[in-house]
Design a protein around this motif. Structure first.
Motif, short mmCIF file in Angstrom:
data_model
loop_
_atom_site.label_atom_id
_atom_site.label_comp_id
_atom_site.label_asym_id
_atom_site.label_seq_id
_atom_site.Cartn_x
_atom_site.Cartn_y
_atom_site.Cartn_z
N ASN A 10 -0.97 10.03 7.83
CA ASN A 10 -0.13 10.69 6.83
C ASN A 10 0.18 12.14 7.19
O ASN A 10 1.32 12.49 7.48
CB ASN A 10 -0.81 10.63 5.46
CG ASN A 10 0.10 11.08 4.33
OD1 ASN A 10 1.20 10.52 4.18
ND2 ASN A 10 -0.31 12.07 3.58
N CYS A 106 1.93 0.47 6.46
CA CYS A 106 1.07 1.09 5.46
C CYS A 106 0.70 2.48 5.96
O CYS A 106 1.05 2.88 7.08
CB CYS A 106 -0.17 0.25 5.19
SG CYS A 106 -1.30 0.10 6.60
N HIS A 113 -7.08 9.84 -1.74
CA HIS A 113 -5.95 9.16 -2.40
C HIS A 113 -5.09 10.18 -3.15
O HIS A 113 -3.86 10.10 -3.12
CB HIS A 113 -6.47 8.09 -3.36
CG HIS A 113 -6.82 6.80 -2.69
ND1 HIS A 113 -5.87 5.87 -2.31
CD2 HIS A 113 -8.01 6.28 -2.30
CE1 HIS A 113 -6.45 4.84 -1.73
NE2 HIS A 113 -7.76 5.06 -1.72
N ILE A 116 -2.88 12.10 -0.68
CA ILE A 116 -1.78 11.28 -0.20
C ILE A 116 -0.68 11.19 -1.25
O ILE A 116 0.50 11.39 -0.97
CB ILE A 116 -2.28 9.87 0.17
CG1 ILE A 116 -3.30 9.92 1.31
CG2 ILE A 116 -1.10 8.98 0.57
CD1 ILE A 116 -4.06 8.62 1.51
N ARG A 117 -1.07 10.92 -2.48
CA ARG A 117 -0.08 10.73 -3.54
C ARG A 117 0.65 12.02 -3.88
O ARG A 117 1.87 12.00 -4.13
CB ARG A 117 -0.76 10.14 -4.77
CG ARG A 117 -1.15 8.67 -4.58
CD ARG A 117 -1.88 8.11 -5.79
NE ARG A 117 -2.14 6.69 -5.64
CZ ARG A 117 -3.17 6.18 -4.94
NH1 ARG A 117 -4.01 7.01 -4.33
NH2 ARG A 117 -3.34 4.89 -4.84
N HIS A 120 3.19 12.55 -1.10
CA HIS A 120 4.31 11.62 -1.16
C HIS A 120 5.22 11.91 -2.35
O HIS A 120 6.44 11.85 -2.23
CB HIS A 120 3.80 10.18 -1.24
CG HIS A 120 3.24 9.68 0.05
ND1 HIS A 120 2.86 8.36 0.23
CD2 HIS A 120 2.99 10.29 1.23
CE1 HIS A 120 2.40 8.21 1.47
NE2 HIS A 120 2.46 9.36 2.08
N ASP A 126 7.12 8.70 -1.93
CA ASP A 126 6.40 7.75 -2.77
C ASP A 126 7.20 6.47 -3.00
O ASP A 126 6.63 5.41 -3.26
CB ASP A 126 6.00 8.38 -4.11
CG ASP A 126 7.15 9.01 -4.86
OD1 ASP A 126 8.20 9.30 -4.23
OD2 ASP A 126 7.02 9.24 -6.07
N PHE A 129 5.91 3.70 -0.66
CA PHE A 129 4.50 3.31 -0.60
C PHE A 129 3.98 2.96 -1.99
O PHE A 129 3.70 3.84 -2.81
CB PHE A 129 3.65 4.45 -0.02
CG PHE A 129 3.92 4.71 1.44
CD1 PHE A 129 3.26 3.97 2.42
CD2 PHE A 129 4.84 5.66 1.83
CE1 PHE A 129 3.51 4.19 3.76
CE2 PHE A 129 5.10 5.89 3.18
CZ PHE A 129 4.43 5.15 4.15
N GLU A 131 0.87 0.98 -4.26
CA GLU A 131 -0.59 1.09 -4.18
C GLU A 131 -1.18 0.24 -3.05
O GLU A 131 -2.16 0.63 -2.42
CB GLU A 131 -1.22 0.64 -5.51
CG GLU A 131 -0.92 1.55 -6.68
CD GLU A 131 -1.58 2.91 -6.55
OE1 GLU A 131 -2.71 2.95 -6.05
OE2 GLU A 131 -0.95 3.91 -6.93
N ILE A 134 -1.47 1.97 0.60
CA ILE A 134 -2.13 3.27 0.75
C ILE A 134 -3.62 3.09 0.94
O ILE A 134 -4.31 2.52 0.09
CB ILE A 134 -1.86 4.18 -0.47
CG1 ILE A 134 -0.35 4.47 -0.59
CG2 ILE A 134 -2.63 5.48 -0.34
CD1 ILE A 134 0.01 5.28 -1.82
N SER A 136 -7.28 5.23 2.30
CA SER A 136 -7.88 6.54 2.50
C SER A 136 -9.29 6.38 3.06
O SER A 136 -9.94 5.35 2.85
CB SER A 136 -7.94 7.29 1.15
OG SER A 136 -8.87 8.35 1.18
#
Length: 214
Positions: A10, A106, A113, A116-117, A120, A126, A129, A131, A134, A136
């Motif tokens: 990422n 992916c 998490h 990452i969110r 994104h 986002d 991607f 759930e 993703i 972690s």
């Protein structure tokens, strides 16, 4: 070879977060009495889970970082993300091509998490991607260079490791992918090519990636 699954790192591969994160990490460690330059941070921590920061500081100094270190650091990083974060140039075009060609993909990141969110959501990635795409290091306990995260992502996505390719920009990530028995394309935009030894192939411009994958 056309792979059954493309696994993206990422930070530095999808979102241009490494300069922000490492600048803030170096400053915070220095603030706490552990002098660290931006270059030191890139060398020691780029691509790593947070436990590596704690482990190296304790190993080198015999001291523990504050209990709230991760929370304070992420608060600073997320605030900076809102102001500065951009997607890596060309990343969205690669995702469009993979989607159009029905190639599974992916993300498997050393970051949490939440990190990452946030990244994104801030960059608009986002939409690519859900759930189920993703993963972690939080999911497996051991971060890169251990292969656990990539193997876990492949298992959850229903792909054999030898049929996967990982897109990475850190030495730790390349080592993890090789240990997992996967091909790995090393992105050299921030990392010198000689530090990504072991990569199946190297590329310097994200615009090149789709043609390598498809």
């Amino acid at each position: 070879m056309r792979h059954d699954l493309v696994i993206f790192d990422n930070d530095g591969v999808l979102v241009d977060s490494e300069p922000i994160s490492n600048r803030l990490l170096a400053a915070y460690l220095t603030e706490l009495g552990h002098p660290t330059s931006y270059e030191d941070s890139l060398r020691d921590y780029m691509g790593a889970a947070m436990h590596r920061v704690h482990d190296l500081i304790q190993e080198r100094t015999g001291q523990l970082l504050p209990e709230n270190f991760d929370d304070v650091f992420h608060e600073r990083v997320f605030a900076a993300f809102e102001e500065e974060l951009k997607p890596v140039a060309g990343a969205e075009q690669v995702l469009q091509r993979l989607t159009a060609d029905a190639v599974p993909y992916c993300v498997a990141s050393s970051g949490s998490h939440e990190r990452i969110r946030v990244g994104h959501r801030t960059t608009g990635l986002d939409r690519w991607f859900d759930e189920e795409r993703i993963f972690s290091s939080q999911d497996v306990g051991r971060g890169k260079p251990a292969p656990d995260l990539f193997l876990y992502a492949a298992e959850r996505m229903g792909a054999a490791p030898e049929r996967c390719v990982v897109v990475e920009d850190s030495p730790l990530g390349v080592r993890a992918a090789v240990a997992a028995g996967m091909d790995v394309y090393g992105f050299t935009a921030m990392t010198p090519a000689d530090r990504l030894a072991g990569a199946t192939q190297l590329f310097s411009d994200m615009a090149e990636l789709a043609d390598l994958l498809l």
